[in-house]
Enzyme design. Structure first.
Site, PDB file in Angstrom:
ATOM      1  N   GLY A  31      77.526  -4.028   8.903  1.00  0.00           N
ATOM      2  CA  GLY A  31      77.034  -3.809   7.548  1.00  0.00           C
ATOM      3  C   GLY A  31      76.133  -4.928   7.060  1.00  0.00           C
ATOM      4  N   TYR A  32      75.890  -4.923   5.751  1.00  0.00           N
ATOM      5  CA  TYR A  32      74.929  -5.810   5.088  1.00  0.00           C
ATOM      6  C   TYR A  32      73.605  -5.744   5.854  1.00  0.00           C
ATOM      7  CZ  TYR A  32      74.014  -8.905   1.285  1.00  0.00           C
ATOM      8  OH  TYR A  32      73.542  -9.408   0.104  1.00  0.00           O
ATOM      9  N   LEU A  33      73.129  -4.526   5.967  1.00  0.00           N
ATOM     10  CA  LEU A  33      72.028  -4.210   6.876  1.00  0.00           C
ATOM     11  C   LEU A  33      70.697  -4.823   6.406  1.00  0.00           C
ATOM     12  CD1 LEU A  33      72.913  -0.440   7.460  1.00  0.00           C
ATOM     13  CD2 LEU A  33      73.696  -2.455   8.725  1.00  0.00           C
ATOM     14  N   HIS A  37      68.619  -4.423  11.708  1.00  0.00           N
ATOM     15  CA  HIS A  37      69.426  -3.204  11.908  1.00  0.00           C
ATOM     16  C   HIS A  37      68.554  -1.961  11.755  1.00  0.00           C
ATOM     17  CE1 HIS A  37      72.535  -6.070  10.200  1.00  0.00           C
ATOM     18  NE2 HIS A  37      73.106  -5.711  11.328  1.00  0.00           N
ATOM     19  N   GLN A 153      75.903 -11.134  23.440  1.00  0.00           N
ATOM     20  CA  GLN A 153      76.623  -9.880  23.155  1.00  0.00           C
ATOM     21  C   GLN A 153      75.988  -8.714  23.929  1.00  0.00           C
ATOM     22  OE1 GLN A 153      78.170  -8.549  19.184  1.00  0.00           O
ATOM     23  NE2 GLN A 153      76.239  -7.448  19.102  1.00  0.00           N
ATOM     24  N   SER A 185      69.075 -12.096   9.837  1.00  0.00           N
ATOM     25  CA  SER A 185      70.521 -12.136  10.048  1.00  0.00           C
ATOM     26  C   SER A 185      71.204 -11.942   8.706  1.00  0.00           C
ATOM     27  CB  SER A 185      70.908 -13.508  10.622  1.00  0.00           C
ATOM     28  OG  SER A 185      72.296 -13.701  10.504  1.00  0.00           O
TER      29      SER A 185
HETATM   30  O1  PAF Z   1      76.606  -7.340  16.320  1.00  0.00           O
HETATM   31  C1  PAF Z   1      77.464  -6.984  15.478  1.00  0.00           C
HETATM   32  O2  PAF Z   1      77.172  -6.750  14.299  1.00  0.00           O
HETATM   33  C2  PAF Z   1      78.913  -6.841  15.933  1.00  0.00           C
HETATM   34  O3  PAF Z   1      79.270  -7.827  16.842  1.00  0.00           O
HETATM   35  C3  PAF Z   1      79.223  -5.432  16.484  1.00  0.00           C
HETATM   36  C4  PAF Z   1      78.475  -5.147  17.769  1.00  0.00           C
HETATM   37  C5  PAF Z   1      78.894  -4.377  15.440  1.00  0.00           C
HETATM   38  C6  PAF Z   1      80.728  -5.338  16.802  1.00  0.00           C
HETATM   39  O4  PAF Z   1      81.502  -5.527  15.665  1.00  0.00           O
END
Ligand code: PAF
Length: 281
Positions: A31-33, A37, A153, A185
């Site tokens: 969230g908090y896009l 995103h 990630q 971010s």
């Molecule tokens: O990158 C993120 O925002 C988080 O690590 C994810 C992949 C949504 C998992 O909670």
């Protein structure tokens, strides 16, 4: 666009789409896009018939002293951005929908997660792999979209999907930056005005390091020194790490030849920011 809070509602909707032969993309988020995103959502909308955005601040990926309680949240704003970008469904569960009180099954890996962010966040990737696996099982997407800003990630999730034969494609998407270079971010909102200016040392340092590689520097230690020097020159910064690693194994490298990830994590005041570049040759 619909917002649902339960796993059963997601499954019912995806079943209905599948019955019509439609493809499904998933954009996992906390969230908090922001525009970063949004670029993932736009790509999913372009490549799939339907797009699900998960909007869930995953408690098990935060360490005990990290910012779980203060992590910014604004579902109304997120919903507006998703709708404007063409998403079809937001999955916005409460923590108890995702984790039963006696939850005890985790997805973990014994490579890729020990270095870089894993050094100071030892349980982080176990939390990420677990929640992302759950989301993949719940939504069963054809494709899932992740930003390259969280490069470790992205590498970890690609490896998890390969190792556990998960039947979907992982799409890594480029870092989206502010006009002055700062990587977008949700945590940028923690920065005051002076810190916001200071935070530019990350992208500046990385740009100098990348220019050195492009100019032919092959000694990883020298490139690291260029990046770290620029960051250390900023009085409000404190380096967590500056590292050059192999983009596939995330193991440290001596030479910049091959596919290289140059990654940094830097505290600006109390806010920990990450950024990177990848050179694939
Ligand atoms: O990158 C993120 O925002 C988080 O690590 C994810 C992949 C949504 C998992 O909670």
């Amino acid at each position: 666009m619909t917002i649902v809070k339960t796993i059963e509602e997601v499954r019912a909707q995806v079943r209905a789409w599948r019955a019509q032969g439609l493809t499904v993309g998933l954009v996992p988020t906390m969230g908090y896009l922001h525009e970063g995103h949004q670029s993932l959502i736009a790509r999913s909308v372009a490549e799939n018939d339907r797009t699900v955005v998960s909007d869930f601040v995953n408690p098990i990926q935060f360490g005990p002293t990290e910012d779980l309680a203060t992590y910014p949240r604004d579902i109304a704003r997120d919903a507006a951005l998703c709708e404007a970008t063409g998403a079809d469904l937001i999955f916005h569960p409460e923590a108890d929908e995702m984790y039963a009180p006696d939850f005890c099954t985790y997805v973990d890996m014994d490579r890729l997660t020990g270095g870089l962010c894993g050094k100071t966040r030892p349980t982080h990737f176990r939390g990420v792999c677990t929640v992302v696996s759950k989301l993949f099982h719940i939504v069963q997407p054809d494709r899932a979209y992740f930003g390259q800003k969280d490069a470790q990630q992205l590498a970890v999730i690609r490896r998890m999907v390969r190792d556990l034969n998960m039947p979907l494609e992982i799409i890594g998407c480029p870092i989206v930056r502010e006009a002055d270079g700062l990587a977008k971010s949700s945590r940028n909102t923690y920065l005051n005005e002076a810190e916001r200016q200071a935070a530019l040392c990350l992208s500046r340092g990385l740009a100098k390091g990348k220019a050195a590689v492009e100019a032919g520097e092959t000694d990883a230690a020298k490139v690291r020194a260029v990046i770290a020097g620029e960051i250390e020159a900023e009085p409000l910064s404190r380096i967590d790490y500056v590292e050059l690693v192999d983009w596939n194994t995330l193991e440290p490298v001596d030479s910049t030849e091959g596919s290289i990830l140059a990654a940094v994590a830097v505290y600006i005041g109390k806010t920990r920011l990450i950024d990177n570049f990848i050179i694939e040759r």
